[in-house]
Design a protein around this motif. Structure first.
Motif, PDB file in Angstrom:
ATOM      1  N   PRO A 237     -15.307   0.393  47.980  1.00 56.55           N
ATOM      2  CA  PRO A 237     -14.969   0.349  49.145  1.00 56.55           C
ATOM      3  C   PRO A 237     -13.895  -0.557  49.524  1.00 56.55           C
ATOM      4  O   PRO A 237     -13.730  -1.781  48.796  1.00 56.55           O
ATOM      5  CB  PRO A 237     -16.241  -0.308  50.074  1.00 56.55           C
ATOM      6  CG  PRO A 237     -17.503   0.289  49.030  1.00 56.55           C
ATOM      7  CD  PRO A 237     -16.603   0.077  47.661  1.00 56.55           C
ATOM      8  N   PRO A 238     -12.762  -0.366  50.362  1.00 53.09           N
ATOM      9  CA  PRO A 238     -11.782  -1.173  50.610  1.00 53.09           C
ATOM     10  C   PRO A 238     -12.215  -2.394  51.147  1.00 53.09           C
ATOM     11  O   PRO A 238     -13.222  -2.609  52.025  1.00 53.09           O
ATOM     12  CB  PRO A 238     -11.071  -0.487  51.621  1.00 53.09           C
ATOM     13  CG  PRO A 238     -11.829   0.217  52.399  1.00 53.09           C
ATOM     14  CD  PRO A 238     -12.800   0.755  51.485  1.00 53.09           C
TER      15      PRO A 238
ATOM     16  N   GLY B 270      -7.685   0.728  68.160  1.00 55.83           N
ATOM     17  CA  GLY B 270      -8.080   0.719  66.466  1.00 55.83           C
ATOM     18  C   GLY B 270      -8.983  -0.378  66.259  1.00 55.83           C
ATOM     19  O   GLY B 270      -9.632  -0.992  67.052  1.00 55.83           O
ATOM     20  N   GLU B 271      -9.293  -0.476  64.872  1.00 56.52           N
ATOM     21  CA  GLU B 271     -10.343  -1.136  64.508  1.00 56.52           C
ATOM     22  C   GLU B 271      -9.719  -1.796  63.008  1.00 56.52           C
ATOM     23  O   GLU B 271      -8.782  -1.218  62.099  1.00 56.52           O
ATOM     24  CB  GLU B 271     -11.435  -0.498  64.115  1.00 56.52           C
ATOM     25  CG  GLU B 271     -12.202   0.232  65.153  1.00 56.52           C
ATOM     26  CD  GLU B 271     -13.289   1.120  64.864  1.00 56.52           C
ATOM     27  OE1 GLU B 271     -13.791   1.066  63.665  1.00 56.52           O
ATOM     28  OE2 GLU B 271     -13.872   1.577  65.587  1.00 56.52           O
ATOM     29  N   ILE B 272     -10.091  -3.103  62.785  1.00 58.65           N
ATOM     30  CA  ILE B 272      -9.798  -3.895  61.601  1.00 58.65           C
ATOM     31  C   ILE B 272     -11.298  -4.159  60.916  1.00 58.65           C
ATOM     32  O   ILE B 272     -11.940  -4.904  61.611  1.00 58.65           O
ATOM     33  CB  ILE B 272      -8.958  -5.091  61.746  1.00 58.65           C
ATOM     34  CG1 ILE B 272      -7.680  -4.653  62.535  1.00 58.65           C
ATOM     35  CG2 ILE B 272      -8.768  -5.854  60.536  1.00 58.65           C
ATOM     36  CD1 ILE B 272      -6.831  -5.847  62.906  1.00 58.65           C
ATOM     37  N   HIS B 273     -11.344  -3.680  59.692  1.00 62.41           N
ATOM     38  CA  HIS B 273     -12.605  -4.079  58.998  1.00 62.41           C
ATOM     39  C   HIS B 273     -12.598  -4.987  57.778  1.00 62.41           C
ATOM     40  O   HIS B 273     -11.337  -4.601  57.084  1.00 62.41           O
ATOM     41  CB  HIS B 273     -13.545  -2.796  58.535  1.00 62.41           C
ATOM     42  CG  HIS B 273     -14.020  -1.934  59.846  1.00 62.41           C
ATOM     43  ND1 HIS B 273     -15.354  -1.918  60.000  1.00 62.41           N
ATOM     44  CD2 HIS B 273     -13.372  -1.225  60.543  1.00 62.41           C
ATOM     45  CE1 HIS B 273     -15.535  -1.214  61.098  1.00 62.41           C
ATOM     46  NE2 HIS B 273     -14.371  -0.817  61.488  1.00 62.41           N
ATOM     47  N   VAL B 274     -12.886  -5.857  57.266  1.00 60.95           N
ATOM     48  CA  VAL B 274     -12.928  -6.834  56.266  1.00 60.95           C
ATOM     49  C   VAL B 274     -14.466  -6.969  55.607  1.00 60.95           C
ATOM     50  O   VAL B 274     -15.305  -7.129  56.330  1.00 60.95           O
ATOM     51  CB  VAL B 274     -12.467  -8.285  56.647  1.00 60.95           C
ATOM     52  CG1 VAL B 274     -12.422  -8.760  55.258  1.00 60.95           C
ATOM     53  CG2 VAL B 274     -11.113  -8.195  57.061  1.00 60.95           C
ATOM     54  N   SER B 275     -14.143  -6.251  54.584  1.00 58.78           N
ATOM     55  CA  SER B 275     -15.801  -6.104  53.610  1.00 58.78           C
ATOM     56  C   SER B 275     -16.628  -5.263  54.436  1.00 58.78           C
ATOM     57  O   SER B 275     -17.900  -5.527  54.399  1.00 58.78           O
ATOM     58  CB  SER B 275     -16.141  -7.396  53.150  1.00 58.78           C
ATOM     59  OG  SER B 275     -15.180  -7.996  52.287  1.00 58.78           O
TER      60      SER B 275
ATOM     61  N   LEU C   9      -9.901 -11.568  51.115  1.00 63.94           N
ATOM     62  CA  LEU C   9      -8.450 -11.073  51.170  1.00 63.94           C
ATOM     63  C   LEU C   9      -7.696 -11.986  51.230  1.00 63.94           C
ATOM     64  O   LEU C   9      -7.883 -13.234  52.103  1.00 63.94           O
ATOM     65  CB  LEU C   9      -8.606 -10.232  52.539  1.00 63.94           C
ATOM     66  CG  LEU C   9      -7.290  -9.692  53.225  1.00 63.94           C
ATOM     67  CD1 LEU C   9      -6.810  -8.708  52.311  1.00 63.94           C
ATOM     68  CD2 LEU C   9      -7.908  -9.229  54.789  1.00 63.94           C
ATOM     69  N   VAL C  10      -6.573 -12.171  50.872  1.00 64.20           N
ATOM     70  CA  VAL C  10      -5.109 -12.960  51.363  1.00 64.20           C
ATOM     71  C   VAL C  10      -4.127 -12.209  51.929  1.00 64.20           C
ATOM     72  O   VAL C  10      -3.693 -11.195  51.285  1.00 64.20           O
ATOM     73  CB  VAL C  10      -4.802 -13.637  50.166  1.00 64.20           C
ATOM     74  CG1 VAL C  10      -3.521 -14.712  50.421  1.00 64.20           C
ATOM     75  CG2 VAL C  10      -5.836 -14.543  49.519  1.00 64.20           C
ATOM     76  N   VAL C  11      -3.736 -12.666  53.134  1.00 64.77           N
ATOM     77  CA  VAL C  11      -2.327 -12.122  53.650  1.00 64.77           C
ATOM     78  C   VAL C  11      -1.388 -12.784  53.422  1.00 64.77           C
ATOM     79  O   VAL C  11      -1.147 -14.170  53.761  1.00 64.77           O
ATOM     80  CB  VAL C  11      -2.606 -12.039  55.305  1.00 64.77           C
ATOM     81  CG1 VAL C  11      -1.472 -11.524  55.843  1.00 64.77           C
ATOM     82  CG2 VAL C  11      -3.858 -11.023  55.559  1.00 64.77           C
ATOM     83  N   ALA C  12      -0.441 -12.514  52.555  1.00 58.97           N
ATOM     84  CA  ALA C  12       0.958 -13.306  52.132  1.00 58.97           C
ATOM     85  C   ALA C  12       1.985 -12.811  52.850  1.00 58.97           C
ATOM     86  O   ALA C  12       2.454 -11.704  52.602  1.00 58.97           O
ATOM     87  CB  ALA C  12       0.823 -13.198  50.615  1.00 58.97           C
ATOM     88  N   ASP C  13       2.629 -13.637  53.894  1.00 57.19           N
ATOM     89  CA  ASP C  13       3.698 -13.334  54.605  1.00 57.19           C
ATOM     90  C   ASP C  13       4.840 -13.891  54.316  1.00 57.19           C
ATOM     91  O   ASP C  13       5.402 -15.118  54.282  1.00 57.19           O
ATOM     92  CB  ASP C  13       3.327 -13.886  56.167  1.00 57.19           C
ATOM     93  CG  ASP C  13       4.543 -13.386  57.137  1.00 57.19           C
ATOM     94  OD1 ASP C  13       5.435 -12.493  56.835  1.00 57.19           O
ATOM     95  OD2 ASP C  13       4.262 -13.602  58.290  1.00 57.19           O
TER      96      ASP C  13
END
Length: 339
Positions: free
Chosen positions: A14-15, A79-84, A187-191
Motif C-alpha cells: 500500500p502506498p 481531494g484527499e491526502i493520505h499518509v500510511s 515519508l520525506v518531501v524534498a523540495d
C-alpha cells in the motif's frame, strides 16, 4: 476509484503517500485562483517519485500541501491526502503539527535558511529528536552524532558542536537531511534539495537520498526542475504543467520515450554531449498565469501539434503503456491504432 489515479497505484505494498484529486485554491479580491487542479499520485515504501516541471507548474505547492505548509490564503479546496492509510488534509492544526518530523520529514531548498544560525547543529538535532522520540538528552545527543555520521559528515563528534556557518553548503544540506530523518519518518518531501549546490555536491546528495531510501525504506517525494537529477535519482516521474500532472510513469520510460509534447520539450531542452548544435532546443512561450488559464489543454498555446479539440477540451490523464498521459493527440492515435 478515480480512473486517472488507479493506473498509477503501486502494485506491491500500500502506498505511503496517496494523493487523490487534490485541488488547491487562493481566494483573492478579484476571484478564486486555482493553483493545483486534480492532482493524483502515490508513492510506496522505498520509492523515490520525482515531480518535475518549470517554475510555476505547482511542484512545490503540491509538496507544501502534503506537509501542511500552504501560505495563507492558500487552502486545500478538494481531494484527499493520505499518509500510511491515514487521511491528513482535514486534520486539526495541532494534530498536523505532530505529524511533521515524526511521520513526514522535509528537506528544503536553501539549507542556510533552514537552520537556526544561533544554535549549534547538535542542539537543533537534539531538539528535533526529543520533540518526537521519548529519549533523554544524552540519548538524543548520541543519536544526533549517529545521524551526522549516517549522512556522511566527517568527525561528527566535533561537528555536532559547531554552528551552521561553519559548514559548507553541501555539509549544511547533509545536516538538513539529518534533521529530516531524525524521527525516522515514513515519508520525506524534498523540495529542490540540490538547486543551491554545485554539480559534484549534487551528485553526493542524490546518492545519499538513494541510499537512505534503500536502507530505511523511506518514501521520498523529490521536487525538482532538473531532469538530470530526475534521471539519476528517481524510480518514477510525475511531470507537472500549470497545476496538473500531464504525464506520469517509470523514469526510464519518461526519459527515453516521453509521450506528452511538454515532456518531450523538457527532454529535448537538455544539451547533448554527443552532438554539436548551433542553437539549443527550447519550449517557446511561458507558463500561463493563474488568472489567464487558456481553455482546453493549458499547454496548447505552446504546443506545435495542438488542434481545435486541444483548445476547447481539457484532456484527462489516461493509461499509456506503463504510465499515464493527458494528451488528446495520443488518445486519438491510440483509438485509430486499436480500430
Amino acid at each position: 476509484m478515480n480512473a486517472a489515479f488507479a493506473p498509477n497505484e503501486p502494485p506491491l505494498d500500500p502506498p505511503v503517500l496517496s494523493i487523490r484529486d487534490l485541488l488547491v485554491e487562493f481566494p483573492t479580491r478579484r476571484g478564486v485562483l486555482t493553483a493545483i487542479r486534480g492532482v493524483s499520485l502515490s508513492i510506496r515504501r522505498g520509492e523515490i517519485l520525482g515531480v518535475v516541471g518549470e517554475s510555476g507548474a505547482g511542484k512545490s505547492l503540491t509538496g507544501a500541501a502534503v506537509i501542511g505548509l500552504l501560505e495563507p490564503p492558500g487552502r486545500i479546496a478538494g481531494g484527499e491526502i493520505h499518509v500510511s492509510g491515514k487521511r491528513i488534509d482535514n486534520l486539526p492544526r495541532r494534530q498536523l503539527m505532530a505529524l511533521r518530523g515524526k511521520t513526514i520529514g522535509a528537506i528544503f531548498q536553501d539549507p542556510l535558511t533552514s537552520l537556526n544560525p544561533l544554535l549549534t547543529v547538535g542542539d537543533q538535532l537534539v531538539e528535533t529528536i526529543r520533540c518526537h522520540l521519548p529519549l533523554s538528552r544524552n540519548e538524543a545527543a548520541r543519536r544526533a552524532i549517529d545521524l551526522l555520521n549516517e549522512v556522511g559528515i566527517p568527525s561528527p563528534e566535533l561537528r555536532v558542536g559547531q554552528y551552521p556557518h561553519q559548514f559548507s553548503g553541501g555539509m549544511r544540506q547533509r545536516v538538513v537531511i539529518a534533521l529530516a530523518l531524525a524521527a525516522e519518518p515514513e515519508l520525506v518531501v524534498a523540495d529542490e534539495p540540490t538547486t543551491a549546490l554545485d554539480v559534484s555536491i549534487q551528485a553526493q546528495i542524490t546518492a545519499l537520498l538513494k541510499r537512505i531510501c534503500g536502507e530505511r525504506g523511506t518514501a521520498i517525494m523529490l521536487v525538482t526542475h532538473d531532469m538530470g537529477v530526475i534521471a539519476e535519482t528517481t524510480d518514477r516521474v510525475a511531470v507537472m504543467y500549470a497545476g496538473r500532472i500531464v504525464e506520469i510513469g517509470p523514469v526510464e520510460d519518461i526519459i527515453k520515450r516521453p509521450q506528452h509534447p511538454y515532456t518531450r520539450g523538457l527532454i529535448g531542452s537538455i544539451p547533448s554531449l554527443a552532438a554539436r548544435h548551433e542553437r539549443l532546443a527550447q519550449i517557446d512561450g511561458a507558463m500561463p498565469r493563474l488568472n489567464s488559464m487558456p481553455a482546453g489543454c493549458a499547454f496548447n498555446p505552446r504546443c506545435e501539434i495542438a488542434d481545435a479539440r486541444c483548445r476547447s477540451d481539457l484532456p484527462r490523464l489516461l493509461p499509456n503503456g506503463r504510465g499515464s498521459v493527458a494528451c488528446w493527440k495520443l488518445a486519438v492515435a491510440e483509438a485509430v491504432e486499436a480500430a
